[in-house]
Design an enzyme around this catalytic site. Structure first.
Site, mmCIF file in Angstrom:
data_model
loop_
_atom_site.group_PDB
_atom_site.id
_atom_site.type_symbol
_atom_site.label_atom_id
_atom_site.label_comp_id
_atom_site.label_asym_id
_atom_site.label_seq_id
_atom_site.Cartn_x
_atom_site.Cartn_y
_atom_site.Cartn_z
ATOM 1 N N PRO A 1 37.111 9.912 116.254
ATOM 2 C CA PRO A 1 35.991 10.409 117.067
ATOM 3 C C PRO A 1 36.518 11.322 118.172
ATOM 4 C CG PRO A 1 35.939 8.004 116.855
ATOM 5 C CD PRO A 1 37.269 8.447 116.352
ATOM 6 N N LYS A 2 35.728 12.313 118.535
ATOM 7 C CA LYS A 2 36.093 13.186 119.656
ATOM 8 C C LYS A 2 35.415 12.667 120.919
ATOM 9 C CE LYS A 2 36.477 17.958 121.175
ATOM 10 N NZ LYS A 2 36.123 17.588 122.567
ATOM 11 N N TRP A 3 36.202 12.111 121.805
ATOM 12 C CA TRP A 3 35.674 11.500 123.026
ATOM 13 C C TRP A 3 35.348 12.554 124.067
ATOM 14 C CZ3 TRP A 3 34.558 6.428 122.934
ATOM 15 C CH2 TRP A 3 35.100 5.683 121.882
ATOM 16 N N GLY B 1 31.834 14.990 118.530
ATOM 17 C CA GLY B 1 32.365 15.540 117.299
ATOM 18 C C GLY B 1 33.464 14.678 116.716
#
Length: 354
Positions: A28-30, A178
């Protein structure tokens, strides 16, 4: 502090790509502050993306690192803050954590505590791991860092492309923005864009309600100020768009002059802000804008533009938008929040778990 990888380290970066690539590992894009955490016994330092120390702003992360990390290690990750009901991320609350007053920092650490999401292990004990492929660094991270909280979490990872695509759609509902794709054979390369990031991209029609003059030319537009109408018919400030060449900036300046209006007749007056309307000057007193001129030239809200954006942060665009085109075929009154795609609600705990 004496570690095999010493601060400052500029984190390895990602370049934007339009689709999730196959044959990678996915995370996951944090949406937080990129951070490299260094621990050497009782010493902990936190470095930002631009390598500046941010340790003093997150005392609860320091405490968590001492409690939940190996005695001697260096980790790459993200500092994030959950929203009030812990269902998603709150970037606005995270911004407020950067405060010069120690007393304020301590208070916010209790009220809006941050956590550290670890996604790479750069050093452990006396060993520099940056030359190892990511698949080995990830295995070492999983073995060394429990990563199930309450202050340090290990980011989820999948090798399955279909699952990464599901994450891309689902996790936005928890405030993430994203997916990151990593080559499992890639060594760690500080300050190099060797990962891939895939972010949501959408368009919206917005009212042009003002502009700021370009700092290098007083006859050119620096940015266009965008608005959307809320359910009460108030024009709320939602962000800016500013990516166009200088020649176009000067053309816009001339084109917009007939729309310049008196500030007292504009929807974004001080009185409107006091009554709840979001205006461009709402953050004028922010320490992030200290010394920055946030004044703008008010325009009659008659022109509409289509802009490209990735996601919303509350009532505004999270990042600067990209201008797609002017829309003379659209009425300003049609530019409402109702047109925006709303991500499906997804619990932050589901992202942290698994």
């Amino acid at each position: 502090m004496d570690l095999p990888v010493m601060p400052p380290v500029a984190p390895m970066l990602a370049k934007a790509v339009p689709q999730i690539p196959p044959d990678h590992w996915y995370e996951p894009k944090w949406d937080g502050f990129r951070a490299v955490v260094y621990r050497d016994g009782d010493e902990v330092e936190i470095g930002s993306r631009n390598t500046k120390p941010i340790t003093r702003y997150f005392p609860e992360v320091v405490t968590a690192a001492l409690r939940e990390l190996p005695d001697r290690c260096v980790l790459d990750g993200e500092v994030v803050v959950a929203n009030a009901d812990a269902t998603g991320l709150d970037f606005e609350a995270l911004l407020q954590r950067i405060h010069p007053a120690a007393s304020r920092v301590r208070l916010l650490a209790e009220q809006t505590p941050a956590v550290f999401i670890a996604f790479d292990l750069l050093a452990l004990d006396d060993e520099d791991l940056t030359g190892l492929p990511f698949r080995e660094r990830r295995a070492r991270l999983e073995a060394a860092v429990r990563g199930d909280g309450p202050g340090v979490y290990r980011t989820r990872l999948t090798r399955d492309l279909d699952e990464a695509r599901r994450w891309f759609e689902q996790f936005e509902g928890a405030g993430l923005d994203g997916v990151v794709a990593k080559d499992p054979e890639q060594p760690y390369q500080p300050d190099k864009r060797v990962m891939a990031k895939i972010k949501h991209e959408r368009t919206a029609d917005c009212v042009v309600a003002g502009y700021r003059v370009h700092k290098a030319a007083d006859d050119a537009v620096g940015s266009l100020l965008l608005g959307l109408y809320d359910d009460d018919g108030r024009l709320a400030s939602v962000g800016v768009t500013s990516s166009f060449p200088m020649a176009r900036r000067k053309e816009l300046f001339a084109e917009l002059q007939p729309l310049v209006t008196d500030a007292a007749d504009h929807p974004w007056t001080a009185q409107a802000q006091a009554s709840g309307t979001r205006t461009p000057t709402e953050a004028a007193g922010s320490r992030w804008n200290s010394g920055k001129d946030l004044s703008f030239v008010p325009l009659r809200p008659e022109r509409v533009v289509e802009v490209r954006y990735d996601h919303m942060e509350g009532p505004r665009f999270r990042h600067t938008t990209q201008l797609v085109r002017f829309r003379p075929d659209r009425e300003p009154e049609s530019c409402t929040y109702a047109q925006l795609e709303r991500p499906v609600r997804f619990e932050l705990g589901e992202v942290l778990g698994g």
